[in-house]
Design a protein around this motif. Structure first.
Motif, PDB file in Angstrom:
ATOM      1  N   VAL A 194       0.835  -1.201   0.000  1.00  0.00           N
ATOM      2  CA  VAL A 194       0.000   0.000   0.000  1.00  0.00           C
ATOM      3  C   VAL A 194       0.869   1.250   0.000  1.00  0.00           C
ATOM      4  CG1 VAL A 194      -1.642   1.373   1.353  1.00  0.00           C
ATOM      5  CG2 VAL A 194      -1.997  -1.093   1.080  1.00  0.00           C
ATOM      6  N   MET A 195       1.892   1.251   0.862  1.00  0.00           N
ATOM      7  CA  MET A 195       2.752   2.429   1.006  1.00  0.00           C
ATOM      8  C   MET A 195       3.509   2.761  -0.282  1.00  0.00           C
ATOM      9  SD  MET A 195       2.232   3.863   3.801  1.00  0.00           S
ATOM     10  CE  MET A 195       1.529   3.593   5.438  1.00  0.00           C
ATOM     11  N   GLU A 196       3.763   1.769  -1.109  1.00  0.00           N
ATOM     12  CA  GLU A 196       4.434   2.020  -2.389  1.00  0.00           C
ATOM     13  C   GLU A 196       3.580   2.884  -3.313  1.00  0.00           C
ATOM     14  OE1 GLU A 196       5.327  -1.768  -4.052  1.00  0.00           O
ATOM     15  OE2 GLU A 196       6.909  -2.234  -2.603  1.00  0.00           O
ATOM     16  N   LEU A 197       2.274   2.897  -3.072  1.00  0.00           N
ATOM     17  CA  LEU A 197       1.345   3.650  -3.925  1.00  0.00           C
ATOM     18  C   LEU A 197       0.936   4.986  -3.319  1.00  0.00           C
ATOM     19  CD1 LEU A 197      -0.986   0.623  -4.818  1.00  0.00           C
ATOM     20  CD2 LEU A 197       0.885   1.548  -6.200  1.00  0.00           C
ATOM     21  N   VAL A 198       1.388   5.248  -2.096  1.00  0.00           N
ATOM     22  CA  VAL A 198       1.007   6.460  -1.365  1.00  0.00           C
ATOM     23  C   VAL A 198       2.045   7.557  -1.552  1.00  0.00           C
ATOM     24  CG1 VAL A 198       0.697   7.412   0.962  1.00  0.00           C
ATOM     25  CG2 VAL A 198      -0.379   5.236   0.346  1.00  0.00           C
ATOM     26  N   ALA A 199       1.579   8.795  -1.771  1.00  0.00           N
ATOM     27  CA  ALA A 199       2.497   9.929  -1.931  1.00  0.00           C
ATOM     28  C   ALA A 199       2.858  10.544  -0.580  1.00  0.00           C
ATOM     29  CB  ALA A 199       1.866  10.991  -2.828  1.00  0.00           C
ATOM     30  N   LEU A 200       1.879  10.658   0.323  1.00  0.00           N
ATOM     31  CA  LEU A 200       2.133  11.271   1.623  1.00  0.00           C
ATOM     32  C   LEU A 200       1.150  10.718   2.656  1.00  0.00           C
ATOM     33  CD1 LEU A 200       3.597  13.524   3.287  1.00  0.00           C
ATOM     34  CD2 LEU A 200       1.699  15.033   2.655  1.00  0.00           C
ATOM     35  N   VAL A 201       1.684  10.288   3.813  1.00  0.00           N
ATOM     36  CA  VAL A 201       0.846   9.793   4.913  1.00  0.00           C
ATOM     37  C   VAL A 201       0.485  10.966   5.818  1.00  0.00           C
ATOM     38  CG1 VAL A 201       0.748   8.315   6.952  1.00  0.00           C
ATOM     39  CG2 VAL A 201       1.851   7.485   4.863  1.00  0.00           C
ATOM     40  N   GLU A 202      -0.803  11.160   6.071  1.00  0.00           N
ATOM     41  CA  GLU A 202      -1.256  12.225   6.961  1.00  0.00           C
ATOM     42  C   GLU A 202      -1.625  11.697   8.349  1.00  0.00           C
ATOM     43  OE1 GLU A 202      -4.393  14.422   5.059  1.00  0.00           O
ATOM     44  OE2 GLU A 202      -2.970  15.602   3.880  1.00  0.00           O
ATOM     45  N   ASP A 203      -2.172  10.498   8.390  1.00  0.00           N
ATOM     46  CA  ASP A 203      -2.561   9.925   9.682  1.00  0.00           C
ATOM     47  C   ASP A 203      -2.633   8.404   9.548  1.00  0.00           C
ATOM     48  OD1 ASP A 203      -3.348   9.955  12.376  1.00  0.00           O
ATOM     49  OD2 ASP A 203      -5.463   9.794  11.806  1.00  0.00           O
ATOM     50  N   GLU A 204      -2.173   7.706  10.590  1.00  0.00           N
ATOM     51  CA  GLU A 204      -2.183   6.244  10.561  1.00  0.00           C
ATOM     52  C   GLU A 204      -2.543   5.725  11.950  1.00  0.00           C
ATOM     53  OE1 GLU A 204       0.658   2.701   8.707  1.00  0.00           O
ATOM     54  OE2 GLU A 204       1.605   4.485   9.587  1.00  0.00           O
ATOM     55  N   PRO A 218      -3.849  10.591  -8.607  1.00  0.00           N
ATOM     56  CA  PRO A 218      -5.142  10.069  -9.070  1.00  0.00           C
ATOM     57  C   PRO A 218      -5.038   8.733  -9.816  1.00  0.00           C
ATOM     58  CG  PRO A 218      -5.016  12.421  -9.471  1.00  0.00           C
ATOM     59  CD  PRO A 218      -3.649  11.999  -9.014  1.00  0.00           C
ATOM     60  N   GLY A 219      -3.935   8.542 -10.529  1.00  0.00           N
ATOM     61  CA  GLY A 219      -3.775   7.309 -11.288  1.00  0.00           C
ATOM     62  C   GLY A 219      -3.627   6.066 -10.422  1.00  0.00           C
ATOM     63  N   GLN A 220      -3.358   6.259  -9.127  1.00  0.00           N
ATOM     64  CA  GLN A 220      -3.166   5.113  -8.226  1.00  0.00           C
ATOM     65  C   GLN A 220      -4.461   4.698  -7.522  1.00  0.00           C
ATOM     66  OE1 GLN A 220      -0.586   3.654  -8.581  1.00  0.00           O
ATOM     67  NE2 GLN A 220       1.225   4.943  -8.677  1.00  0.00           N
ATOM     68  N   TYR A 221      -5.521   5.493  -7.693  1.00  0.00           N
ATOM     69  CA  TYR A 221      -6.759   5.215  -6.944  1.00  0.00           C
ATOM     70  C   TYR A 221      -7.341   3.842  -7.285  1.00  0.00           C
ATOM     71  CZ  TYR A 221     -11.616   5.456  -5.459  1.00  0.00           C
ATOM     72  OH  TYR A 221     -12.833   5.168  -4.897  1.00  0.00           O
ATOM     73  N   ARG A 222      -7.460   3.558  -8.563  1.00  0.00           N
ATOM     74  CA  ARG A 222      -8.039   2.270  -8.953  1.00  0.00           C
ATOM     75  C   ARG A 222      -7.133   1.110  -8.552  1.00  0.00           C
ATOM     76  NH1 ARG A 222     -10.744   1.628 -14.749  1.00  0.00           N
ATOM     77  NH2 ARG A 222     -12.171   3.022 -13.665  1.00  0.00           N
ATOM     78  N   VAL A 223      -5.815   1.325  -8.672  1.00  0.00           N
ATOM     79  CA  VAL A 223      -4.857   0.280  -8.294  1.00  0.00           C
ATOM     80  C   VAL A 223      -5.010  -0.060  -6.813  1.00  0.00           C
ATOM     81  CG1 VAL A 223      -2.414  -0.352  -8.172  1.00  0.00           C
ATOM     82  CG2 VAL A 223      -3.247   1.052 -10.076  1.00  0.00           C
ATOM     83  N   LEU A 224      -5.094   0.997  -5.993  1.00  0.00           N
ATOM     84  CA  LEU A 224      -5.273   0.788  -4.554  1.00  0.00           C
ATOM     85  C   LEU A 224      -6.603   0.117  -4.238  1.00  0.00           C
ATOM     86  CD1 LEU A 224      -3.874   3.979  -2.776  1.00  0.00           C
ATOM     87  CD2 LEU A 224      -3.422   1.609  -2.115  1.00  0.00           C
ATOM     88  N   GLY A 225      -7.644   0.573  -4.900  1.00  0.00           N
ATOM     89  CA  GLY A 225      -8.959  -0.005  -4.667  1.00  0.00           C
ATOM     90  C   GLY A 225      -8.997  -1.489  -4.981  1.00  0.00           C
TER      91      GLY A 225
END
Length: 254
Positions: A194-204, A218-225
């Motif tokens: 998951v983290m490989e597809l994230v640009a910035l973590v705000e809260d975990e 935006p291009g990673q949204y479907r991949v993550l989903g």
């Protein structure tokens, strides 16, 4: 003195007409359509051909009312099926417009594309959105050519790519803010992916349920989903919190 017998005119008087012309096997064929509907048909917005055509007929000259002969359709299109020929002409034909009308269409489409780009993008250094005027100037600098058979959104993606390639303007897609929720046992197993597809973590947050608020391209949204759905067997979810994250609060929409 004998009076002259007046023959009825075969000329067609149509309003709001757009003539689509196609040359096929050395012959000219025309159809009469409603303005704006041709583009909508080609983009898939309008699917009812009866909403596009003013008259369900193929002509060699619309304004003179000269209907194409059946044998000519068979010769040039290998079919005398009017519906099939109409669809071919709609797809491949050239819409006849005046120079003034063409310039007006060109201006409107350029403005629509620039508006979409401005809404989708930011300056990556400042995270501030660009104005439509700045995008229009950048499009002019890269000599962007409008395609009236494609939607403004489709062409906006081409504009972004070309501006980036030419370094005309610092520009990038605005990032999305999302929340990812899934069982802790699944998070432990796929968090790194998951983290490989994230640009910035705000809260975990970690508990029985793992929760992550972050920014992504935006291009990673479907991949993550797809990743969350398949790896958690439907127990996890990805929720969009903001479609566009910028420093201009007035431009952010939910």
């Amino acid at each position: 003195m004998g009076g002259k017998i007046m023959q009825p005119s075969k000329k067609i008087r149509l309003t709001n007409v757009a003539i689509v012309r196609l040359r096929q096997s050395g012959m000219r064929f025309e159809i009469a359509c409603y303005k704006n509907k041709v583009t909508e048909w080609r983009m898939g917005v309008e699917k009812d051909i009866d909403e596009v055509l003013q008259i369900h007929q193929v002509y060699v000259n619309v304004s003179k009312g000269q209907v194409a002969k059946t044998e000519d359709l068979e010769k040039c299109f290998s079919t005398d099926n009017i519906d099939e020929v109409l669809k071919i002409i709609l797809k491949k034909g050239e819409q006849q417009v005046s120079d003034k009308e063409r310039q007006h269409q060109q201006h409107n489409m350029l403005r629509d594309i620039a508006t979409v780009v401005a809404d989708m993008c930011v300056n990556p250094s400042t995270q501030q959105p660009h104005t439509v005027t700045m995008i229009e100037k950048a499009m002019s600098d890269i000599h962007f050519s409008v395609n009236h058979n494609r939607s403004a959104k489709q062409q906006a993606l081409d504009v972004i790519r070309q501006i980036q390639e030419h370094n005309t303007l610092p520009i990038s897609r605005a990032q999305m803010r999302i929340r990812i929720v899934m069982p802790a046992k699944d998070a432990k197993r796929i968090r790194d992916r998951v983290m490989e597809l994230v640009a910035l973590v705000e809260d975990e947050e970690r508990g029985e349920m793992y929760e992550l608020v972050c920014l992504i391209d935006p291009g990673q949204y479907r991949v993550l989903g797809d990743l969350i759905s398949s790896e958690t067997k439907g127990a996890g979810e990805v929720v969009i919190l903001s479609l566009k994250n910028t420093n201009d609060e007035g431009s952010t929409f939910m």
